[in-house]
Design a protein around this motif. Sequence first.
Motif, short mmCIF file in Angstrom:
data_model
loop_
_atom_site.label_atom_id
_atom_site.label_comp_id
_atom_site.label_asym_id
_atom_site.label_seq_id
_atom_site.Cartn_x
_atom_site.Cartn_y
_atom_site.Cartn_z
N LYS A 56 0.83 -1.20 0.00
CA LYS A 56 0.00 0.00 0.00
C LYS A 56 0.87 1.26 0.00
N THR A 57 0.34 2.31 -0.60
CA THR A 57 1.03 3.60 -0.59
C THR A 57 0.99 4.19 0.81
N VAL A 58 2.11 4.69 1.26
CA VAL A 58 2.19 5.37 2.56
C VAL A 58 2.43 6.85 2.31
N TYR A 59 1.58 7.69 2.88
CA TYR A 59 1.70 9.14 2.74
C TYR A 59 2.31 9.71 4.01
N LYS A 60 3.26 10.61 3.84
CA LYS A 60 3.94 11.17 5.01
C LYS A 60 2.99 11.96 5.89
N VAL B 8 0.38 4.49 10.08
CA VAL B 8 1.26 3.33 9.86
C VAL B 8 2.70 3.81 9.98
N TYR C 53 0.77 7.66 6.90
CA TYR C 53 -0.64 7.26 6.89
C TYR C 53 -0.94 6.46 5.63
N SER C 54 -1.90 5.54 5.77
CA SER C 54 -2.32 4.75 4.62
C SER C 54 -3.82 4.55 4.69
#
Length: 287
Positions: A157-161, A193, A197-198
């Motif tokens: 999954k993509t993790v956004y800062k 996460v 965030y995801s």
Amino acid sequence: MTATVQEIRIQLPHIDLAARVYGPENGQPVLALHGWLDNSMTFELLAPKLQGLRIVAIDMAGHGHSGHREPGAGYQLWDYALDALLAAQQLGWDKFSLLGHSLGGIVSVLLAAAVPERIERIALIDGLVPDTGEAEQSPQKLGEALKAQIKLSSKKKTVYKTMEQAVQARMAGFMPVSQLAAELLAQRGLSPVAGGYSWNSDSRLTLPSPLRLTQSHAQAFVRAVQCPMRLIAAEQGVLLKEADFLKFVSTYSLDVQRLPGGHHLHLDDEQGAQAVAEVVQDFFCIS
């Protein structure tokens, strides 16, 4: 508009669903179903404007705060229909109405057609029947779905800062939404996460369908709906761009109310939510 909202969990035999409850306990029972990769916050602007309804907006399986299906299980339309029917049973509703957006609208039509004795009314927002596929395409589509499922385990999954980055990504997603809409969906759809965030939706939700209904199947479900049904079609949404939808309108004389706005017109801004609320309120004969 402020309103008291209750958070509940609905325990089904196979999965736990989270839900937000709006309106008085003695209001008309309405089960609200959101769209694909959204969650129950999609009704956050609309539901408080609807007086006289007891709206239970569930996070559909794999979305929001609800559980994910067991390994090996899937997210087919009929699975959602079963979840909805079991949720109504847990709520003690013998008969109830449905309010569905997009995917939730599609599931609502299938459910109302399958168990017409249980459904009193259906209000749909830019959703009616699923994308269809004819028999000749089925072997190829199944092969694509099987291969995609095998590959899914290697994808991350993509993790956004930051939450702001996740919101911006949602605004520019497959179904673009306003910043307000993205922020509301993020309140329930994001989880912290490692590294940021995801989105907490089940990755299997992005898999292609292994089997699609044919046009004949879709038409049969629409014909089988016995209760009053009103569809709100967004001028800049998805339905009015589809030739199949226009054919349905001409063939079945559906009660269609066209409103300005995009696919998430009920969530993008207060003006759109108010316009949708007035149409829904009139449909439910709420004074």
